[in-house]
Scaffold this motif. Structure first.
Motif, PDB file in Angstrom:
ATOM      1  N   THR A 117      38.320  40.272  52.721  1.00  0.00           N
ATOM      2  CA  THR A 117      39.767  40.377  52.116  1.00  0.00           C
ATOM      3  C   THR A 117      39.697  39.751  50.531  1.00  0.00           C
ATOM      4  OG1 THR A 117      40.575  37.871  52.635  1.00  0.00           O
ATOM      5  CG2 THR A 117      40.582  39.543  54.423  1.00  0.00           C
ATOM      6  N   GLU A 118      38.661  39.761  49.965  1.00  0.00           N
ATOM      7  CA  GLU A 118      38.722  39.168  48.435  1.00  0.00           C
ATOM      8  C   GLU A 118      38.147  40.623  47.666  1.00  0.00           C
ATOM      9  OE1 GLU A 118      40.197  36.789  47.169  1.00  0.00           O
ATOM     10  OE2 GLU A 118      40.436  35.828  49.398  1.00  0.00           O
ATOM     11  N   GLN A 119      38.488  40.573  46.415  1.00  0.00           N
ATOM     12  CA  GLN A 119      38.083  41.680  45.513  1.00  0.00           C
ATOM     13  C   GLN A 119      36.822  41.238  45.229  1.00  0.00           C
ATOM     14  OE1 GLN A 119      40.123  44.080  43.673  1.00  0.00           O
ATOM     15  NE2 GLN A 119      41.701  43.795  45.322  1.00  0.00           N
ATOM     16  N   PRO A 120      36.222  42.468  44.343  1.00  0.00           N
ATOM     17  CA  PRO A 120      34.698  42.119  43.809  1.00  0.00           C
ATOM     18  C   PRO A 120      34.576  40.803  43.074  1.00  0.00           C
ATOM     19  CG  PRO A 120      34.981  44.565  43.726  1.00  0.00           C
ATOM     20  CD  PRO A 120      36.329  43.748  44.279  1.00  0.00           C
ATOM     21  N   PHE A 121      35.481  40.676  42.121  1.00  0.00           N
ATOM     22  CA  PHE A 121      35.623  39.328  41.324  1.00  0.00           C
ATOM     23  C   PHE A 121      36.973  38.601  41.597  1.00  0.00           C
ATOM     24  CE2 PHE A 121      37.050  36.682  37.941  1.00  0.00           C
ATOM     25  CZ  PHE A 121      36.028  36.322  37.328  1.00  0.00           C
ATOM     26  N   SER A 122      36.691  37.471  42.226  1.00  0.00           N
ATOM     27  CA  SER A 122      37.617  36.544  42.713  1.00  0.00           C
ATOM     28  C   SER A 122      37.505  35.041  42.660  1.00  0.00           C
ATOM     29  CB  SER A 122      38.057  36.815  44.037  1.00  0.00           C
ATOM     30  OG  SER A 122      39.032  36.175  44.798  1.00  0.00           O
ATOM     31  N   SER A 123      38.039  34.391  41.961  1.00  0.00           N
ATOM     32  CA  SER A 123      38.056  33.067  41.559  1.00  0.00           C
ATOM     33  C   SER A 123      39.324  32.257  42.042  1.00  0.00           C
ATOM     34  CB  SER A 123      37.491  32.752  40.185  1.00  0.00           C
ATOM     35  OG  SER A 123      37.585  31.362  39.845  1.00  0.00           O
ATOM     36  N   GLN A 124      39.110  30.999  42.656  1.00  0.00           N
ATOM     37  CA  GLN A 124      40.305  30.265  43.031  1.00  0.00           C
ATOM     38  C   GLN A 124      40.371  28.879  42.622  1.00  0.00           C
ATOM     39  OE1 GLN A 124      41.749  30.035  47.271  1.00  0.00           O
ATOM     40  NE2 GLN A 124      43.500  31.599  46.360  1.00  0.00           N
ATOM     41  N   CYS A 125      41.495  28.252  42.190  1.00  0.00           N
ATOM     42  CA  CYS A 125      41.365  26.976  42.104  1.00  0.00           C
ATOM     43  C   CYS A 125      42.692  26.443  42.549  1.00  0.00           C
ATOM     44  CB  CYS A 125      41.687  26.547  40.384  1.00  0.00           C
ATOM     45  SG  CYS A 125      40.000  27.131  39.334  1.00  0.00           S
ATOM     46  N   THR A 126      42.606  25.159  43.231  1.00  0.00           N
ATOM     47  CA  THR A 126      43.832  24.744  43.672  1.00  0.00           C
ATOM     48  C   THR A 126      43.542  23.219  43.308  1.00  0.00           C
ATOM     49  OG1 THR A 126      45.379  24.515  45.706  1.00  0.00           O
ATOM     50  CG2 THR A 126      42.905  24.696  45.963  1.00  0.00           C
ATOM     51  N   ASN A 175      41.569  37.665  40.133  1.00  0.00           N
ATOM     52  CA  ASN A 175      40.807  38.780  40.953  1.00  0.00           C
ATOM     53  C   ASN A 175      41.059  39.979  40.413  1.00  0.00           C
ATOM     54  OD1 ASN A 175      43.228  39.674  41.976  1.00  0.00           O
ATOM     55  ND2 ASN A 175      42.835  37.992  43.920  1.00  0.00           N
ATOM     56  N   GLY A 176      39.882  40.821  40.715  1.00  0.00           N
ATOM     57  CA  GLY A 176      40.027  42.226  40.332  1.00  0.00           C
ATOM     58  C   GLY A 176      38.594  42.978  40.681  1.00  0.00           C
ATOM     59  N   ALA A 177      38.594  44.157  40.059  1.00  0.00           N
ATOM     60  CA  ALA A 177      37.320  44.886  40.216  1.00  0.00           C
ATOM     61  C   ALA A 177      36.206  44.100  39.733  1.00  0.00           C
ATOM     62  CB  ALA A 177      37.314  46.389  39.709  1.00  0.00           C
ATOM     63  N   ASP A 178      36.385  43.560  38.386  1.00  0.00           N
ATOM     64  CA  ASP A 178      35.579  42.933  37.614  1.00  0.00           C
ATOM     65  C   ASP A 178      36.318  41.959  36.903  1.00  0.00           C
ATOM     66  OD1 ASP A 178      36.537  44.423  35.470  1.00  0.00           O
ATOM     67  OD2 ASP A 178      35.031  45.954  35.726  1.00  0.00           O
ATOM     68  N   ARG A 179      35.534  40.982  36.131  1.00  0.00           N
ATOM     69  CA  ARG A 179      36.240  39.803  35.347  1.00  0.00           C
ATOM     70  C   ARG A 179      36.975  40.680  34.090  1.00  0.00           C
ATOM     71  NH1 ARG A 179      34.123  34.320  33.704  1.00  0.00           N
ATOM     72  NH2 ARG A 179      36.034  33.475  32.717  1.00  0.00           N
ATOM     73  N   GLU A 180      36.872  41.658  33.517  1.00  0.00           N
ATOM     74  CA  GLU A 180      37.497  42.361  32.405  1.00  0.00           C
ATOM     75  C   GLU A 180      38.839  43.038  33.108  1.00  0.00           C
ATOM     76  OE1 GLU A 180      37.046  46.505  29.862  1.00  0.00           O
ATOM     77  OE2 GLU A 180      35.189  45.172  30.255  1.00  0.00           O
ATOM     78  N   HIS A 181      38.899  43.128  34.194  1.00  0.00           N
ATOM     79  CA  HIS A 181      40.081  44.029  34.697  1.00  0.00           C
ATOM     80  C   HIS A 181      40.878  42.996  35.776  1.00  0.00           C
ATOM     81  CE1 HIS A 181      37.814  47.629  33.452  1.00  0.00           C
ATOM     82  NE2 HIS A 181      38.932  47.737  33.097  1.00  0.00           N
ATOM     83  N   ALA A 182      40.469  41.758  35.971  1.00  0.00           N
ATOM     84  CA  ALA A 182      41.149  40.725  36.613  1.00  0.00           C
ATOM     85  C   ALA A 182      42.236  40.054  36.128  1.00  0.00           C
ATOM     86  CB  ALA A 182      40.154  39.529  37.045  1.00  0.00           C
TER      87      ALA A 182
END
Length: 182
Positions: free
Chosen positions: A73-82, A131-138
């Motif tokens: 359920t996540e994109q190839p580039f995905s970082s989360q903070c909470t 998130n996104g396809a890569d960091r550049e497009h996240a």
């Protein structure tokens, strides 16, 4: 013999350097969604397959960040903070996310909501996901947890038709504030 020792020392130096860069790279990826002012003091964790986590770096504030790239359920580039207070909720979310069928996953979430076992996030805590396809497009998506909030309790609409902040999933433990342009 000297050549072998020098060769082994060289290999160790290169592999240690590569490992250190890889670890720091993982921190950079995990911290990608962190607000600039919280990044330095954020805790960095790594989730294990059994829905527990390891602390890779202990922070000095209440922000916790992790890399979730490529998970179900996540994109190839995905970082989360909470907030650190939300880690039990994240663990429960991860358990639901392994249910591949989307309708079955939603049934499981709805059942937990109905029987009172759905872990509530910390009221007012922020969830930042990049998130996104890569960091550049996240892109960064920000929500604010308001479990149980309704239009009546907060005075905010429960849809985006007015163009301002609104409550998504009003009246549930998943209720959160959505902001335009996110």
């Amino acid at each position: 013999m000297k050549r072998i020792v020098l060769f082994v020392l060289g290999v160790l130096a290169v592999s240690t350097s590569a490992f250190a860069q890889g670890s720091e790279g993982n921190f950079d990826r995990a911290l990608a969604a962190a607000p600039r002012q919280a990044r330095e003091g954020a805790t960095v964790i790594k989730w294990n397959p059994d829905f527990t986590y390891e602390t890779l770096r202990k922070g000095t504030n209440r922000v916790v960040c992790y890399d979730q790239s490529g998970l179900p359920t996540e994109q190839p580039f995905s970082s989360q903070c909470t907030s650190m207070a939300n880690l039990d909720r994240v663990a429960q979310n991860r358990k639901f996310e392994v249910i591949a069928d989307r309708a079955e996953r939603q049934k499981a979430i709805d059942a937990a909501e109905a029987n009172g076992t759905r872990v509530k996030p910390e009221f007012g805590s922020v969830w930042l996901t990049m998130n996104g396809a890569d960091r550049e497009h996240a892109r960064i998506h920000t929500t604010i947890a308001v479990p149980g909030a309704t239009t009546q309790s907060m005075g905010l609409p429960s849809d985006n038709k007015q163009g301002g902040v609104w409550i998504m999933n009003a009246g549930t433990s998943t209720a959160h504030l959505m902001t335009p342009g996110e």
